[in-house]
Design a protein around this motif. Structure first.
Motif, mmCIF file in Angstrom:
data_model
loop_
_atom_site.group_PDB
_atom_site.id
_atom_site.type_symbol
_atom_site.label_atom_id
_atom_site.label_comp_id
_atom_site.label_asym_id
_atom_site.label_seq_id
_atom_site.Cartn_x
_atom_site.Cartn_y
_atom_site.Cartn_z
ATOM 1 N N GLY A 10 13.973 -20.718 -30.510
ATOM 2 C CA GLY A 10 12.970 -20.280 -31.481
ATOM 3 C C GLY A 10 13.105 -20.927 -32.836
ATOM 4 O O GLY A 10 12.147 -20.942 -33.615
ATOM 5 N N ALA A 11 14.293 -21.466 -33.119
ATOM 6 C CA ALA A 11 14.499 -22.119 -34.412
ATOM 7 C C ALA A 11 14.588 -23.639 -34.297
ATOM 8 O O ALA A 11 14.509 -24.341 -35.301
ATOM 9 C CB ALA A 11 15.784 -21.594 -35.065
ATOM 10 N N ALA B 94 8.932 -26.598 -30.670
ATOM 11 C CA ALA B 94 8.132 -25.445 -31.097
ATOM 12 C C ALA B 94 7.179 -24.956 -30.019
ATOM 13 O O ALA B 94 6.658 -23.856 -30.113
ATOM 14 C CB ALA B 94 7.344 -25.800 -32.356
ATOM 15 N N TRP C 118 19.128 -23.883 -37.014
ATOM 16 C CA TRP C 118 19.283 -23.874 -35.575
ATOM 17 C C TRP C 118 20.603 -24.495 -35.141
ATOM 18 O O TRP C 118 21.171 -24.106 -34.103
ATOM 19 C CB TRP C 118 18.112 -24.572 -34.888
ATOM 20 C CG TRP C 118 18.081 -26.071 -35.014
ATOM 21 C CD1 TRP C 118 17.463 -26.808 -35.965
ATOM 22 C CD2 TRP C 118 18.711 -27.009 -34.129
ATOM 23 N NE1 TRP C 118 17.659 -28.152 -35.747
ATOM 24 C CE2 TRP C 118 18.413 -28.294 -34.628
ATOM 25 C CE3 TRP C 118 19.493 -26.892 -32.977
ATOM 26 C CZ2 TRP C 118 18.888 -29.463 -34.005
ATOM 27 C CZ3 TRP C 118 19.962 -28.050 -32.368
ATOM 28 C CH2 TRP C 118 19.649 -29.309 -32.866
ATOM 29 N N ARG D 201 8.424 -20.970 -37.007
ATOM 30 C CA ARG D 201 9.734 -21.006 -36.402
ATOM 31 C C ARG D 201 10.602 -19.896 -36.990
ATOM 32 O O ARG D 201 10.344 -19.382 -38.076
ATOM 33 C CB ARG D 201 10.443 -22.351 -36.654
ATOM 34 C CG ARG D 201 9.570 -23.560 -36.427
ATOM 35 C CD ARG D 201 9.087 -23.657 -34.992
ATOM 36 N NE ARG D 201 10.185 -23.924 -34.074
ATOM 37 C CZ ARG D 201 10.359 -23.294 -32.917
ATOM 38 N NH1 ARG D 201 9.525 -22.360 -32.545
ATOM 39 N NH2 ARG D 201 11.371 -23.608 -32.124
ATOM 40 N N PRO E 209 7.465 -17.078 -32.585
ATOM 41 C CA PRO E 209 8.766 -17.313 -31.942
ATOM 42 C C PRO E 209 9.434 -16.033 -31.456
ATOM 43 O O PRO E 209 10.202 -16.062 -30.496
ATOM 44 C CB PRO E 209 9.582 -18.005 -33.031
ATOM 45 C CG PRO E 209 8.932 -17.606 -34.313
ATOM 46 C CD PRO E 209 7.481 -17.487 -34.001
#
Length: 366
Positions: free
Chosen positions: A204-205, A209, A222, A217, A142
């Protein structure tokens, strides 16, 4: 014994050969640089499509797609096609940048700064292609994905600057607004950069994905980062509104005011899309539209900053300097550096010098 030519001379000779035989019209140069900018945005959007469709590892190796094959096999299905298509669009981007380099290199008179901006785009594309391959080889790490995305936004910066410079001269930039206004614009640009960077962390979180497999991750909540992203968005909106009111208060040039208004409208549209995607649990199509909106926000912000100054076609006092004062600033008056500045400078139209296609001054008939 004949001297051995340098590699730089060999590399430059094809461009010099074209330039010696072809002089593009200004509109051709403008369109060539615009095509490079458009493709810079397109590659961001298609890269997002790869991620949102779970096709990030559709081609699991790099630079080949799989094993000894450069193209996806039938067994790889639609994910392989999507990932491979995005890779091929990189070559389209290179072609657009190459076309822009050829156009600016061939125009008369030769402008070294524009050529350097074109080559800067090319090397950023190459660097991001290498980083993209590394991203695949690391299984969509990520953090490398975030850097890959941000580097694409760096490419947009250069593309916007090159496109803007084709409509300007090479004289030293002269401010159209006062220093406090320029400082406020700098704060706005910094907040926009933070907004985009935090958005990459959300991606990225978040749940997208990039592949259906177990992909690492960023270990943060997130939803909390998404809230920070929304807060920064409101900060950017507030700064944009403040900038517009300041420009109105000091009777700023029409160019900066129009660019600021355009940024506000883009931000409002982007905000609506952002809230729709959040409350509908991040549907892929809406997230992709939001990524496209992020590109437009960044382009609009850069255009605001570039509208704060003008670059005449010639240095003050030189041929064509008076003409550039009439045409620069998107029809607005030049605002000085004193305080917030609202100083208008008259231009004597009788001093305007016209130029022919070769750039040589023509006498003005009074």
């Amino acid at each position: 014994m004949l001297p051995v030519p340098k590699l730089t001379d060999i590399a430059r000779s094809p461009l010099a050969l074209i330039a010696a035989r072809w002089t593009p019209a200004p509109v051709t140069v403008r369109r060539a640089t615009l095509s490079a900018l458009v493709m810079s945005v397109v590659i961001v959007v298609t890269g997002g499509a790869v991620r949102l469709t779970g096709s990030g590892l559709g081609c699991p190796t790099a630079p080949r797609c799989v094993g000894d094959s450069w193209v996806p096999t039938e067994a790889m299905g639609v994910h392989g096609v999507i990932e491979f298509t995005n890779r091929m669009l990189t070559y389209v981007l290179c072609a657009a940048v190459g076309w822009a380099i050829i156009a600016v290199r061939s125009q008369k008179p030769y402008r070294r700064t524009l050529t350097r901006l074109g080559w800067a785009q090319f090397w950023v594309v190459v660097a991001n292609a290498v980083l993209g391959a590394f991203t695949v080889l690391t299984g969509l790490n990520p953090y490398t994905v975030c850097v890959h995305f941000l580097l694409a936004f760096g490419l947009i910066v250069i593309a916007v600057l090159m496109w803007q410079r084709t409509a300007e001269g090479d004289a030293s930039p002269r401010p159209l607004v006062g220093k406090p206004v320029r400082q406020l614009g700098g704060v706005l640009a910094g907040a926009t950069m933070a907004l985009i960077a935090v958005g990459t962390v959300v991606t990225g979180a978040g749940p997208h994905a990039g592949d259906s497999s177990d992909v690492h991750r960023i270990p943060v909540d997130w939803k909390s980062v998404a809230q920070l992203h929304a807060d920064l968005a409101w900060v950017v909106v507030a700064l944009t509104v403040a900038l517009w009111f300041v420009l109105r208060a000091v009777d700023g040039p029409i160019g900066p005011r129009h660019r600021t208004r355009e940024l506000f409208l883009v931000l409002m549209s982007q905000g609506i899309i952002g809230y729709v995607q959040y409350f509908t649990h991040l549907p892929e199509a809406v997230v992709g539209l939001h990524m496209f909106g992020a590109c437009l926000v960044w382009v609009a912000t850069l255009r605001v900053l570039l509208s704060f100054r003008e670059r005449p076609l010639a240095e003050p006092g030189g041929p064509g300097a008076a003409a550039s004062e009439l045409t620069a600033g998107a029809g607005g008056s030049r605002v000085g550096d004193s305080a917030l500045g609202a100083r208008r400078e008259p231009v004597d139209a009788a001093r305007v010098a016209l130029t022919d296609e070769a750039g040589d001054p023509l006498p003005v008939r009074r």
